[in-house]
Design a protein around this motif. Structure first.
Motif, PDB file in Angstrom:
ATOM      1  N   THR A 296       0.817  -1.218   0.000  1.00 33.17           N
ATOM      2  CA  THR A 296       0.000   0.000   0.000  1.00 33.17           C
ATOM      3  C   THR A 296       0.849   1.265   0.000  1.00 33.17           C
ATOM      4  N   ALA A 297       2.164   1.111   0.109  1.00 35.11           N
ATOM      5  CA  ALA A 297       3.086   2.251   0.113  1.00 35.11           C
ATOM      6  C   ALA A 297       4.472   1.725  -0.201  1.00 35.11           C
ATOM      7  N   ASP A 298       5.373   2.618  -0.578  1.00 37.88           N
ATOM      8  CA  ASP A 298       6.776   2.218  -0.701  1.00 37.88           C
ATOM      9  C   ASP A 298       7.263   1.761   0.672  1.00 37.88           C
ATOM     10  N   THR A 299       7.897   0.596   0.728  1.00 36.38           N
ATOM     11  CA  THR A 299       8.304   0.049   2.024  1.00 36.38           C
ATOM     12  C   THR A 299       9.499  -0.874   1.821  1.00 36.38           C
ATOM     13  N   VAL A 300       9.880  -1.585   2.871  1.00 38.79           N
ATOM     14  CA  VAL A 300      11.020  -2.500   2.822  1.00 38.79           C
ATOM     15  C   VAL A 300      10.605  -3.822   3.458  1.00 38.79           C
ATOM     16  N   ILE A 301      10.963  -4.930   2.803  1.00 42.63           N
ATOM     17  CA  ILE A 301      10.809  -6.261   3.384  1.00 42.63           C
ATOM     18  C   ILE A 301      12.206  -6.837   3.518  1.00 42.63           C
ATOM     19  N   GLY A 302      12.622  -7.133   4.738  1.00 40.33           N
ATOM     20  CA  GLY A 302      14.006  -7.524   4.949  1.00 40.33           C
ATOM     21  C   GLY A 302      14.890  -6.341   4.579  1.00 40.33           C
ATOM     22  N   GLU A 303      15.710  -6.524   3.576  1.00 43.08           N
ATOM     23  CA  GLU A 303      16.538  -5.422   3.073  1.00 43.08           C
ATOM     24  C   GLU A 303      16.124  -5.006   1.674  1.00 43.08           C
ATOM     25  N   GLN A 304      14.981  -5.516   1.209  1.00 42.68           N
ATOM     26  CA  GLN A 304      14.552  -5.275  -0.160  1.00 42.68           C
ATOM     27  C   GLN A 304      13.509  -4.157  -0.227  1.00 42.68           C
ATOM     28  N   GLU A 305      13.765  -3.139  -1.040  1.00 44.53           N
ATOM     29  CA  GLU A 305      12.789  -2.073  -1.254  1.00 44.53           C
ATOM     30  C   GLU A 305      11.652  -2.595  -2.127  1.00 44.53           C
ATOM     31  N   VAL A 306      10.430  -2.260  -1.742  1.00 43.63           N
ATOM     32  CA  VAL A 306       9.219  -2.662  -2.451  1.00 43.63           C
ATOM     33  C   VAL A 306       8.394  -1.417  -2.702  1.00 43.63           C
ATOM     34  N   ARG A 307       7.814  -1.303  -3.892  1.00 39.70           N
ATOM     35  CA  ARG A 307       7.055  -0.108  -4.259  1.00 39.70           C
ATOM     36  C   ARG A 307       5.557  -0.310  -4.044  1.00 39.70           C
ATOM     37  N   GLU A 308       4.859   0.801  -3.840  1.00 44.80           N
ATOM     38  CA  GLU A 308       3.407   0.742  -3.708  1.00 44.80           C
ATOM     39  C   GLU A 308       2.793   0.027  -4.913  1.00 44.80           C
ATOM     40  N   ASN A 309       1.809  -0.806  -4.636  1.00 48.82           N
ATOM     41  CA  ASN A 309       1.067  -1.616  -5.613  1.00 48.82           C
ATOM     42  C   ASN A 309       1.846  -2.822  -6.130  1.00 48.82           C
ATOM     43  N   ASP A 310       3.073  -3.036  -5.636  1.00 48.25           N
ATOM     44  CA  ASP A 310       3.785  -4.258  -6.008  1.00 48.25           C
ATOM     45  C   ASP A 310       3.044  -5.476  -5.455  1.00 48.25           C
ATOM     46  N   LYS A 311       3.084  -6.558  -6.214  1.00 49.13           N
ATOM     47  CA  LYS A 311       2.501  -7.832  -5.787  1.00 49.13           C
ATOM     48  C   LYS A 311       3.501  -8.552  -4.887  1.00 49.13           C
ATOM     49  N   VAL A 312       3.044  -8.969  -3.707  1.00 54.64           N
ATOM     50  CA  VAL A 312       3.887  -9.626  -2.715  1.00 54.64           C
ATOM     51  C   VAL A 312       3.248 -10.975  -2.387  1.00 54.64           C
ATOM     52  N   VAL A 313       4.013 -12.056  -2.501  1.00 60.37           N
ATOM     53  CA  VAL A 313       3.470 -13.400  -2.250  1.00 60.37           C
ATOM     54  C   VAL A 313       4.301 -14.060  -1.153  1.00 60.37           C
ATOM     55  N   VAL A 314       3.625 -14.472  -0.074  1.00 57.85           N
ATOM     56  CA  VAL A 314       4.315 -15.138   1.035  1.00 57.85           C
ATOM     57  C   VAL A 314       4.170 -16.652   0.874  1.00 57.85           C
ATOM     58  N   PHE A 315       5.260 -17.365   1.117  1.00 55.68           N
ATOM     59  CA  PHE A 315       5.296 -18.824   0.951  1.00 55.68           C
ATOM     60  C   PHE A 315       5.489 -19.481   2.317  1.00 55.68           C
TER      61      PHE A 315
END
Length: 401
Positions: A296-315
């Motif tokens: 929903t916003a530019d953010t970080v997962i771990g050390e990886q930058e992720v942009r708003e509206n990016d698709k994120v899939v958890v396994f």
């Protein structure tokens, strides 16, 4: 290494791609996975470490279940609108409101009261197959158990279990030609569940009973209740989530015992291990493989930058074998403690509502199996579901020695 975490044929042939998960956790724990433009799938971030899956799960403000829904596949906005009435595809505060209404049917007291009934069901299922030389563990034992429990919860006739079984197979097995002729078959099955739920609701409004359906249709202390669409979609969610997870955990757990006979001998020697075994089975099998979120916003997962509206899939299947969290994660150990498995979700708003019920069903089932069928043996190869969403087993032949 070639990475493809969504190839359904791989899951059907081998199960979850643990070799790929292992490599990603070590080298690219938040990995930009290729999409499939011809199928409308954009690239997505594959999240494979336990800590990162928990982070995404607990931050509904940053990772939405509603914006593009919670399932992997894409769908047009007009279809999303209806799907957003289902708790699975909501974010707080709307999700919080809906969950508080449904929680009334899943209190520890109410779930605890089901234990003897679940034990009786397990004995009945074994009574029905006693004397047969070979049976299908999935069809004859693992699948009927949660279906009986769902019928009990809803106050539905037990004879409806076969209809519910077929509807669930068609919805979850939309990519498996044995269960479905394609997505339209799954949609048709969902429509039948809606109609079934509608009829059930009409009957309960006229003739209330002491069951979950009646409880959900009555106003709570604040006067809130589920409307018609909300109730229908809850029944749909229960038919799938309350059935497929327990069924496939039980089947996958039985297969794990066949592949690790020393663990079966441990359970036979100490039935108290059935409780920790339930959690280890959920960790090992991870019946739900993945869910999708949208940033929903530019953010970080771990050390990886992720942009708003990016698709994120958890396994979850990967997180449940994270070397940083579990000692000897590739070992099936029914006495494992601690066991912070996240097969019921990584916490947060969408933590599995029925986790206590699922644990009880698995514990009681394996207690009864150890008591009644200590020499249960595999009689043929397990056949897996063609799905990257559910780690499912379609058939597991067994002999009832």
């Amino acid at each position: 290494m070639d990475i493809n975490l969504v190839d359904k044929d791989v899951y059907a042939r081998d199960g979850a791609p643990h070799d790929q998960f292992r490599w990603l956790r070590a080298n690219a724990p938040v990995y930009l996975h290729e999409g499939e433009p011809d199928r409308g799938w954009p690239p997505f971030w594959a999240v494979t470490r336990h800590a990162d899956v928990v982070h995404v799960s607990r931050r509904s403000d940053l990772f939405s279940s509603s914006r593009r829904l919670a399932l992997f596949d894409e769908m047009p906005e007009e279809q999303r609108e209806l799907q957003r009435l289902m708790m699975l595809n909501q974010d707080p505060p709307e999700h919080t409101r809906r969950r508080s209404l449904v929680n009334r049917g899943f209190t520890p007291r109410m779930i605890g009261a089901l234990e003897q009934h679940i034990r009786d069901i397990c004995h009945q299922l074994l009574d029905e197959v006693t004397g047969l030389p070979t049976v299908d563990f999935v069809r004859d034992i693992a699948a009927p158990l949660p279906l009986y429990v769902i019928c009990e919860l809803l106050g539905a006739p037990v004879e409806d279990r076969d209809k519910i079984f077929n509807w669930s197979n068609q919805m979850i097995g939309a990519d498996d030609p044995e269960y479905s002729s394609g997505p339209s078959a799954g949609q048709a099955a969902a429509a039948e569940v809606y109609a079934y739920a509608n009829a059930l609701a009409a009957e309960r409004r006229e003739r209330p009973r002491e069951d979950l359906a009646t409880r959900l249709l009555l106003p709570d202390v604040t006067g809130e209740t589920l409307d018609e669409n909300e109730f229908d979609l809850f029944v749909l969610l229960l038919v799938v989530a309350g059935n497929e997870t327990t069924r496939n955990a039980a089947s996958g757990g039985m297969l794990a015992f066949f592949e690790h006979p020393e663990q079966w001998r441990r359970l036979l020697a100490d039935r108290a291990l059935a409780a920790p075994a339930a959690d280890e089975i959920v960790r090992w099998v991870s019946p739900v493989n993945l869910f999708r979120r949208t940033a929903t916003a530019d953010t970080v997962i771990g050390e990886q930058e992720v942009r708003e509206n990016d698709k994120v899939v958890v396994f979850y299947g990967s997180a449940n074998r994270d070397e940083d969290v579990f000692a000897d994660p590739e070992v099936f150990d029914i006495g494992r403690t601690p066991n912070p498995q996240i097969g019921f979700g990584g916490g947060g708003a969408h933590f599995c509502l029925g986790n206590h019920l699922a644990r009880m069903e698995l514990r009681v089932l394996f207690e009864v199996l150890a008591e009644r069928l200590p020499r249960l043996a595999q009689a043929g190869p397990a056949r897996r579901l063609r799905s990257n969403f559910i780690n499912g087993i379609k058939e597991l032949p067994v002999t009832l020695t």
